[in-house]
Design a protein around this motif. Structure first.
Motif, PDB file in Angstrom:
ATOM      1  N   ALA A 278       0.831  -1.203   0.000  1.00 48.63           N
ATOM      2  CA  ALA A 278       0.000   0.000   0.000  1.00 48.63           C
ATOM      3  C   ALA A 278       0.866   1.253   0.000  1.00 48.63           C
ATOM      4  O   ALA A 278       1.923   1.291   0.625  1.00 48.63           O
ATOM      5  CB  ALA A 278      -0.923   0.016   1.217  1.00 48.63           C
ATOM      6  N   ARG A 279       0.404   2.271  -0.701  1.00 53.87           N
ATOM      7  CA  ARG A 279       1.079   3.572  -0.725  1.00 53.87           C
ATOM      8  C   ARG A 279       0.178   4.594  -0.036  1.00 53.87           C
ATOM      9  O   ARG A 279      -0.754   5.129  -0.647  1.00 53.87           O
ATOM     10  CB  ARG A 279       1.368   4.010  -2.162  1.00 53.87           C
ATOM     11  N   ARG A 280       0.447   4.847   1.236  1.00 56.09           N
ATOM     12  CA  ARG A 280      -0.389   5.753   2.019  1.00 56.09           C
ATOM     13  C   ARG A 280       0.420   6.877   2.654  1.00 56.09           C
ATOM     14  O   ARG A 280      -0.160   7.815   3.191  1.00 56.09           O
ATOM     15  CB  ARG A 280      -1.116   4.976   3.128  1.00 56.09           C
ATOM     16  N   TRP A 281       1.746   6.785   2.619  1.00 60.02           N
ATOM     17  CA  TRP A 281       2.592   7.749   3.312  1.00 60.02           C
ATOM     18  C   TRP A 281       3.514   8.441   2.327  1.00 60.02           C
ATOM     19  O   TRP A 281       3.987   7.853   1.356  1.00 60.02           O
ATOM     20  CB  TRP A 281       3.433   7.063   4.382  1.00 60.02           C
ATOM     21  N   ILE A 282       3.779   9.712   2.595  1.00 56.69           N
ATOM     22  CA  ILE A 282       4.696  10.488   1.764  1.00 56.69           C
ATOM     23  C   ILE A 282       5.617  11.280   2.683  1.00 56.69           C
ATOM     24  O   ILE A 282       5.204  11.715   3.766  1.00 56.69           O
ATOM     25  CB  ILE A 282       3.909  11.436   0.825  1.00 56.69           C
ATOM     26  N   SER A 283       6.881  11.429   2.285  1.00 52.72           N
ATOM     27  CA  SER A 283       7.849  12.144   3.120  1.00 52.72           C
ATOM     28  C   SER A 283       7.799  13.636   2.839  1.00 52.72           C
ATOM     29  O   SER A 283       7.870  14.075   1.687  1.00 52.72           O
ATOM     30  CB  SER A 283       9.266  11.624   2.845  1.00 52.72           C
ATOM     31  N   LEU A 284       7.679  14.418   3.909  1.00 54.04           N
ATOM     32  CA  LEU A 284       7.700  15.876   3.816  1.00 54.04           C
ATOM     33  C   LEU A 284       8.586  16.420   4.919  1.00 54.04           C
ATOM     34  O   LEU A 284       8.328  16.182   6.103  1.00 54.04           O
ATOM     35  CB  LEU A 284       6.290  16.453   3.960  1.00 54.04           C
ATOM     36  N   ALA A 285       9.655  17.115   4.522  1.00 55.00           N
ATOM     37  CA  ALA A 285      10.585  17.728   5.482  1.00 55.00           C
ATOM     38  C   ALA A 285      11.122  16.709   6.481  1.00 55.00           C
ATOM     39  O   ALA A 285      11.304  17.000   7.661  1.00 55.00           O
ATOM     40  CB  ALA A 285       9.910  18.879   6.212  1.00 55.00           C
ATOM     41  N   GLY A 286      11.368  15.499   6.004  1.00 50.22           N
ATOM     42  CA  GLY A 286      11.944  14.467   6.860  1.00 50.22           C
ATOM     43  C   GLY A 286      10.934  13.694   7.685  1.00 50.22           C
ATOM     44  O   GLY A 286      11.309  12.760   8.407  1.00 50.22           O
ATOM     45  N   PHE A 287       9.640  14.054   7.597  1.00 50.78           N
ATOM     46  CA  PHE A 287       8.603  13.357   8.348  1.00 50.78           C
ATOM     47  C   PHE A 287       7.734  12.550   7.387  1.00 50.78           C
ATOM     48  O   PHE A 287       7.451  12.981   6.266  1.00 50.78           O
ATOM     49  CB  PHE A 287       7.723  14.336   9.129  1.00 50.78           C
ATOM     50  N   SER A 288       7.298  11.388   7.851  1.00 48.67           N
ATOM     51  CA  SER A 288       6.395  10.553   7.071  1.00 48.67           C
ATOM     52  C   SER A 288       4.965  10.952   7.393  1.00 48.67           C
ATOM     53  O   SER A 288       4.534  10.894   8.548  1.00 48.67           O
ATOM     54  CB  SER A 288       6.629   9.070   7.395  1.00 48.67           C
ATOM     55  N   LEU A 289       4.218  11.370   6.379  1.00 51.01           N
ATOM     56  CA  LEU A 289       2.874  11.906   6.565  1.00 51.01           C
ATOM     57  C   LEU A 289       1.853  11.043   5.833  1.00 51.01           C
ATOM     58  O   LEU A 289       2.088  10.594   4.714  1.00 51.01           O
ATOM     59  CB  LEU A 289       2.814  13.340   6.029  1.00 51.01           C
ATOM     60  N   GLN A 290       0.707  10.810   6.480  1.00 48.65           N
ATOM     61  CA  GLN A 290      -0.400  10.099   5.845  1.00 48.65           C
ATOM     62  C   GLN A 290      -1.504  11.120   5.552  1.00 48.65           C
ATOM     63  O   GLN A 290      -2.322  11.443   6.421  1.00 48.65           O
ATOM     64  CB  GLN A 290      -0.929   8.986   6.746  1.00 48.65           C
ATOM     65  N   PRO A 291      -1.569  11.632   4.317  1.00 46.73           N
ATOM     66  CA  PRO A 291      -2.504  12.724   3.993  1.00 46.73           C
ATOM     67  C   PRO A 291      -3.972  12.363   4.216  1.00 46.73           C
ATOM     68  O   PRO A 291      -4.774  13.244   4.546  1.00 46.73           O
ATOM     69  CB  PRO A 291      -2.232  12.987   2.503  1.00 46.73           C
ATOM     70  N   SER A 292      -4.330  11.096   4.058  1.00 48.77           N
ATOM     71  CA  SER A 292      -5.736  10.712   4.198  1.00 48.77           C
ATOM     72  C   SER A 292      -6.267  10.973   5.603  1.00 48.77           C
ATOM     73  O   SER A 292      -7.469  11.198   5.793  1.00 48.77           O
ATOM     74  CB  SER A 292      -5.927   9.233   3.840  1.00 48.77           C
ATOM     75  N   GLU A 293      -5.388  10.954   6.610  1.00 49.55           N
ATOM     76  CA  GLU A 293      -5.826  11.219   7.978  1.00 49.55           C
ATOM     77  C   GLU A 293      -6.334  12.655   8.113  1.00 49.55           C
ATOM     78  O   GLU A 293      -7.296  12.925   8.840  1.00 49.55           O
ATOM     79  CB  GLU A 293      -4.673  10.983   8.962  1.00 49.55           C
ATOM     80  N   PHE A 294      -5.695  13.592   7.429  1.00 49.76           N
ATOM     81  CA  PHE A 294      -6.097  14.999   7.501  1.00 49.76           C
ATOM     82  C   PHE A 294      -7.274  15.287   6.571  1.00 49.76           C
ATOM     83  O   PHE A 294      -8.032  16.230   6.802  1.00 49.76           O
ATOM     84  CB  PHE A 294      -4.920  15.904   7.138  1.00 49.76           C
ATOM     85  N   MET A 295      -7.401  14.456   5.534  1.00 52.43           N
ATOM     86  CA  MET A 295      -8.514  14.636   4.606  1.00 52.43           C
ATOM     87  C   MET A 295      -9.849  14.374   5.278  1.00 52.43           C
ATOM     88  O   MET A 295     -10.843  15.074   5.020  1.00 52.43           O
ATOM     89  CB  MET A 295      -8.313  13.693   3.408  1.00 52.43           C
ATOM     90  N   LYS A 296      -9.918  13.367   6.167  1.00 48.51           N
ATOM     91  CA  LYS A 296     -11.207  12.917   6.722  1.00 48.51           C
ATOM     92  C   LYS A 296     -11.989  14.023   7.426  1.00 48.51           C
ATOM     93  O   LYS A 296     -13.158  14.266   7.069  1.00 48.51           O
ATOM     94  CB  LYS A 296     -10.988  11.728   7.658  1.00 48.51           C
ATOM     95  N   PRO A 297     -11.425  14.703   8.444  1.00 47.63           N
ATOM     96  CA  PRO A 297     -12.227  15.744   9.115  1.00 47.63           C
ATOM     97  C   PRO A 297     -12.587  16.897   8.189  1.00 47.63           C
ATOM     98  O   PRO A 297     -13.699  17.439   8.270  1.00 47.63           O
ATOM     99  CB  PRO A 297     -11.328  16.201  10.266  1.00 47.63           C
ATOM    100  N   ALA A 298     -11.659  17.278   7.309  1.00 41.43           N
ATOM    101  CA  ALA A 298     -11.950  18.371   6.376  1.00 41.43           C
ATOM    102  C   ALA A 298     -13.072  17.977   5.423  1.00 41.43           C
ATOM    103  O   ALA A 298     -13.969  18.782   5.124  1.00 41.43           O
ATOM    104  CB  ALA A 298     -10.682  18.726   5.600  1.00 41.43           C
ATOM    105  N   PHE A 299     -13.061  16.745   4.969  1.00 45.54           N
ATOM    106  CA  PHE A 299     -14.095  16.252   4.051  1.00 45.54           C
ATOM    107  C   PHE A 299     -15.468  16.240   4.716  1.00 45.54           C
ATOM    108  O   PHE A 299     -16.481  16.623   4.106  1.00 45.54           O
ATOM    109  CB  PHE A 299     -13.721  14.852   3.575  1.00 45.54           C
ATOM    110  N   ILE A 300     -15.532  15.819   5.971  1.00 44.47           N
ATOM    111  CA  ILE A 300     -16.812  15.789   6.684  1.00 44.47           C
ATOM    112  C   ILE A 300     -17.366  17.194   6.862  1.00 44.47           C
ATOM    113  O   ILE A 300     -18.573  17.438   6.677  1.00 44.47           O
ATOM    114  CB  ILE A 300     -16.639  15.096   8.055  1.00 44.47           C
ATOM    115  N   VAL A 301     -16.513  18.152   7.207  1.00 44.93           N
ATOM    116  CA  VAL A 301     -16.954  19.538   7.377  1.00 44.93           C
ATOM    117  C   VAL A 301     -17.478  20.105   6.055  1.00 44.93           C
ATOM    118  O   VAL A 301     -18.550  20.738   6.012  1.00 44.93           O
ATOM    119  CB  VAL A 301     -15.811  20.411   7.926  1.00 44.93           C
ATOM    120  N   LEU A 302     -16.752  19.870   4.969  1.00 46.28           N
ATOM    121  CA  LEU A 302     -17.190  20.377   3.664  1.00 46.28           C
ATOM    122  C   LEU A 302     -18.485  19.721   3.214  1.00 46.28           C
ATOM    123  O   LEU A 302     -19.366  20.380   2.642  1.00 46.28           O
ATOM    124  CB  LEU A 302     -16.098  20.139   2.618  1.00 46.28           C
ATOM    125  N   SER A 303     -18.620  18.423   3.460  1.00 44.75           N
ATOM    126  CA  SER A 303     -19.856  17.728   3.092  1.00 44.75           C
ATOM    127  C   SER A 303     -21.038  18.297   3.857  1.00 44.75           C
ATOM    128  O   SER A 303     -22.123  18.498   3.296  1.00 44.75           O
ATOM    129  CB  SER A 303     -19.717  16.220   3.377  1.00 44.75           C
TER     130      SER A 303
END
Length: 383
Positions: free
Chosen positions: A108-133
């Motif tokens: 699975a490809r769920r993590w991307i490196s940004l500034a030396g940290f491994s980030l899972q963008p989908s985790e931040f997408m969820k609350p923002a998506f619910i608010v927009l919906s």
């Protein structure tokens, strides 16, 4: 002591935020540190790291987590909506880039490196998506000429497509369940209910046919003899080994061979070392946060605030239930953290954003209509 007469930004926040919800979330953060001390050292030692590697990182992420939680809770509903839009767009872009430049872990490809940290963008997408919906559903009811429901469905299709492409079927299921719940609260017709139920059933059948690992998890849940159930069996053994009062801090034995004892199966570690009583306490804290949050949100007269806050608390609650149910073998295994308790930088930071939004939306605010009426009413006039 903060005076009610003080009109500063902090004073206004202090007297309007739900302190019981805030304390509940902070309690879970504290429990996460304690349980990280119990569950992460065996995992770190197995992969050749310092025994307290994950504990140190967990504490390191705790400081920005608290800062995000408190800082975001200062926002107004309009600012929450605008912040959600920005975060959603950025998270979607990063999810797309993750498909090409992300780290591949277990296929699975769920993590991307940004500034030396491994980030899972989908985790931040969820609350923002619910608010927009929630905002789109609200606009659809306020103005019939705005196809908010259609736009919300299109956003869901984009989100689901990116999650399935990773693939991350657990997050897909969680997102669809909560989105559907918010749509239901918005007052969707039975036609929509039937269509969504049909699509959900079709999606499950398609996933079972296309993704061997998804089919394997369901098959192993229904018939353990069809595959390897080592992790779930070990988690259950850990729960049973602890009994009512646990073996004591640091005295767990089964946890030493539990592969994901610091993340997905931290609940089983809590049961072994601190007993079923602590697990019941954790369940009660999660339930308290969700029930109190829903109670606040459903009483709010603003439709957007009502739907967005309810969606955020449901997202928090459903994720908690899924994690604990997997630990107790009550549903097929899924890689999902226990909010604020499991180790995971992206998870805990995104949850701080999510609950910060929820605290901001449930703050006590004056009812505009009543204030206007009071200003217009002549002195001494009766209601």
């Amino acid at each position: 002591m903060v005076s009610r007469a003080d009109r500063s930004l902090f004073s206004e926040w202090w007297w309007t935020v739900d302190k019981f919800l805030l304390v509940g979330v902070l309690f879970l953060m504290f429990a996460g540190v304690v349980l990280s001390l119990a569950g992460s050292p065996p995992v770190a030692e197995r992969i050749g790291l310092d025994s307290f590697h994950f504990v140190k990182r967990h504490i390191f992420f705790l400081f920005p987590t608290i800062a995000i939680l408190i800082g975001v809770s200062f926002l107004t509903p309009r600012q929450v909506r605008r912040a959600a839009l920005v975060i959603f767009v950025v998270a979607l872009a990063l999810m797309f880039l993750t498909l090409f430049f992300g780290h591949e872990v277990k296929g699975a490809r769920r993590w991307i490196s940004l500034a030396g940290f491994s980030l899972q963008p989908s985790e931040f997408m969820k609350p923002a998506f619910i608010v927009l919906s929630a905002w789109l559903f609200t606009e659809s009811t306020r103005q019939s000429d705005i196809p908010g429901n259609i736009f919300a469905v299109l956003l869901l299709a984009i989100v689901v497509s990116l999650l399935v492409a990773q693939p991350d079927l657990g997050q897909t299921m969680l997102t669809v369940i909560v989105w559907s719940a918010v749509f239901f609260l918005a007052g969707l017709s039975w036609v929509w209910i039937g269509a969504l139920a049909g699509l959900a059933a079709g999606g499950i059948v398609l996933a079972y046919s296309v993704f061997p690992h998804f089919a394997g998890r369901i098959n192993r849940f229904l018939d353990p003899s069809t595959g390897d159930t080592y992790q779930v069996d070990t988690a259950l053994e850990s729960v049973l080994h602890g009994g009512w009062f646990g073996r004591g801090p640091g005295e767990g034995i089964v946890k030493r061979v539990l592969p994901d004892s610091h993340t997905d199966f931290i609940f089983a570690v809590a049961a072994e070392e601190f007993g079923i009583l602590l697990c019941i306490l954790l369940v009660l804290v999660f339930a308290f946060i969700v029930v109190r949050g829903l109670s606040h949100s459903l009483k709010n007269e603003d439709a957007f605030v009502r739907l967005a806050a309810a969606g955020l608390f449901l997202l928090f609650g459903v994720q908690s239930v899924i994690n604990m149910a997997v630990n107790l073998n009550l549903m097929p295994a899924k890689g999902m953290t226990l909010p604020f308790v499991s180790y995971g930088g992206s998870s805990i930071l995104a949850l701080a954003l999510q609950m910060g939004f929820a605290l901001a939306l449930t703050r006590r605010r004056p009812e505009t209509g009543r204030l206007t009426l009071r200003r217009m009413r002549p002195a001494g006039a009766e209601v």
